[in-house]
Motif scaffolding. Structure first.
Motif, PDB file in Angstrom:
ATOM      1  N   ALA A 170      -6.336  74.313  37.131  1.00 42.46           N
ATOM      2  CA  ALA A 170      -6.240  73.044  37.845  1.00 42.46           C
ATOM      3  C   ALA A 170      -5.339  72.054  37.104  1.00 42.46           C
ATOM      4  O   ALA A 170      -4.546  71.334  37.729  1.00 42.46           O
ATOM      5  N   MET A 171      -5.428  72.041  35.771  1.00 43.17           N
ATOM      6  CA  MET A 171      -4.609  71.102  35.000  1.00 43.17           C
ATOM      7  C   MET A 171      -3.124  71.395  35.138  1.00 43.17           C
ATOM      8  O   MET A 171      -2.285  70.479  35.085  1.00 43.17           O
ATOM      9  N   ALA A 172      -2.787  72.664  35.323  1.00 39.29           N
ATOM     10  CA  ALA A 172      -1.381  73.010  35.555  1.00 39.29           C
ATOM     11  C   ALA A 172      -0.873  72.322  36.818  1.00 39.29           C
ATOM     12  O   ALA A 172       0.293  71.886  36.884  1.00 39.29           O
ATOM     13  N   GLN A 173      -1.727  72.199  37.824  1.00 41.25           N
ATOM     14  CA  GLN A 173      -1.367  71.502  39.055  1.00 41.25           C
ATOM     15  C   GLN A 173      -1.398  69.994  38.865  1.00 41.25           C
ATOM     16  O   GLN A 173      -0.527  69.270  39.356  1.00 41.25           O
ATOM     17  N   VAL A 174      -2.407  69.505  38.151  1.00 42.01           N
ATOM     18  CA  VAL A 174      -2.550  68.062  37.922  1.00 42.01           C
ATOM     19  C   VAL A 174      -1.306  67.491  37.249  1.00 42.01           C
ATOM     20  O   VAL A 174      -0.811  66.415  37.620  1.00 42.01           O
ATOM     21  N   CYS A 175      -0.793  68.204  36.260  1.00 40.53           N
ATOM     22  CA  CYS A 175       0.343  67.700  35.489  1.00 40.53           C
ATOM     23  C   CYS A 175       1.624  67.573  36.316  1.00 40.53           C
ATOM     24  O   CYS A 175       2.560  66.868  35.927  1.00 40.53           O
TER      25      CYS A 175
END
Length: 365
Positions: free
Chosen positions: A201-206
């Motif tokens: 998810a953090m890969a998308q958030v960034c």
């Protein structure tokens, strides 16, 4: 304490161990509960290598039996989770059934009861599990969902919900330094806690919030998590700080924007209560006791487990809306103070003790 006062033999991990049960035991000591009641505490587990864990049992068991057989024990209060924790405590519970007329309180922590009973236990073990549950005087669970699951296994109807509690005052005093978009994860870094979905998810958030950072506090699958961070190119966006406690938790909460715990199953995690008490909005899976704590869209956001897309969407939404963060955080803080402080939670345990004939060392005023 008068000679006629019946003792409570309480079993659990060392208060210095990691994990939720140890945190609860520490809370009992801090609020004076252990001192006020005739409790003899037995640490039957501590972190470390196998021989150290075995040694703890070998030291505790003879002393436990010597007190149990005196006839001056009113109750055995067992704090346990599932898997090996349950079988370790069974070594102490079975003698209480066989050699004593005292009450037995089986206090369940953890949320893997279905997997433990139906998938990991064969017919003989399931029979023994049912025997222990059926014969216990009371079964204490941390959430309604866990109570329903346990109720499907045992014919014992004395199942009581008593939630965890925290020293809310420590967290109410937190003064936020929340200038950077920091997402906080506190828990064991294992697959069941949803850590890998969170990294995805953090890969998308960034992509939407380029300066967002994920801080993970906890032990567990450190090497595997580090490998996944590299695969996703998140070396500059994810920070692993190891197991944290006490003032370290306070410091992390004061600097974070929101808290995330996308577990596959849970009981009632202390990290969630602490984050909400600190005024953080939360993004958590709609499982276990977290459903009882978080009201979706009011004081947090509930997401489906195993869903990195939902996690990313919720995180981005909160990071982009400071007013929503503030509103959810304030409502969550109010709820924790009202429902999960010592003053709110401990009276239920006091009522249980008194129902089985246990009296405090000093009169309750």
């Amino acid at each position: 304490m008068s000679k006629s006062t019946k003792k409570v033999l309480m079993l659990g991990p060392s208060p210095h161990a990691t994990g939720g049960i140890a945190t609860l035991i520490t809370s009992y000591y801090r609020c004076g509960f252990m001192e006020h009641w005739p409790i003899v505490y037995f640490s039957v587990y501590e972190d470390g290598v196998f021989l150290r864990k075995l040694g703890r049992i070998l030291v505790s068991f003879p002393r436990y039996m010597s007190i149990l057989l005196t006839g001056h024990v009113g109750a055995v209060h067992v704090h346990t989770s599932f898997n090996i924790s349950f079988w370790r405590k069974a070594l102490f519970v079975l003698p209480a059934f066989l050699f004593s007329r005292c009450s037995v309180i089986l206090h369940f922590h953890g949320g893997e009861v279905e997997k433990f009973y139906y998938q990991k236990s064969g017919p003989v073990r399931r029979c023994l599990i049912r025997y222990i549950l059926d014969k216990s005087t009371y079964i204490v669970v941390l959430s309604k969902q866990l109570g329903g699951t346990v109720g499907n296994i045992t014919k014992n109807k004395n199942i009581i919900e008593i939630g965890n509690f925290i020293d809310t005052q420590r967290f109410l005093e937190i003064k936020g330094e929340r200038k950077k978009p920091i997402v906080l994860f506190l828990g064991k870094m294992v697959r069941a806690k949803g850590i890998y979905e969170l990294l995805d998810a953090m890969a998308q958030v960034c992509k939407y919030v380029p300066d967002a950072q994920l801080v993970c506090g906890g032990d567990g699958e450190f090497e595997s998590v580090t490998v996944r961070i590299r695969e996703l190119g998140l070396e500059d966006r994810v920070k692993l700080v190891g197991w944290v406690s006490g003032d370290e938790v306070i410091s992390l909460l004061s600097k974070s924007t929101l808290f995330v715990l996308p577990s596959h199953h849970e009981a009632l995690p202390f990290a969630l209560l602490e984050a909400m008490a600190a005024g953080l909005p939360v993004v958590v899976s709609g499982v276990g006791g977290m459903i009882d704590v978080v009201q979706n869209e009011i004081d947090g956001i509930l997401i489906a487990p195993h869903n990195s897309g939902e996690i990313a969407k919720a995180i981005v939404r909160l990071l982009r809306d400071p007013k929503l963060c503030e509103r959810m955080g304030a409502r969550g803080r109010d709820k924790i103070v009202k429902r999960y402080s010592p003053a709110a939670a401990l009276p239920k345990l006091v009522d249980l003790y008194q129902a089985i004939g246990i009296s405090p060392k000093d009169p309750i005023t």
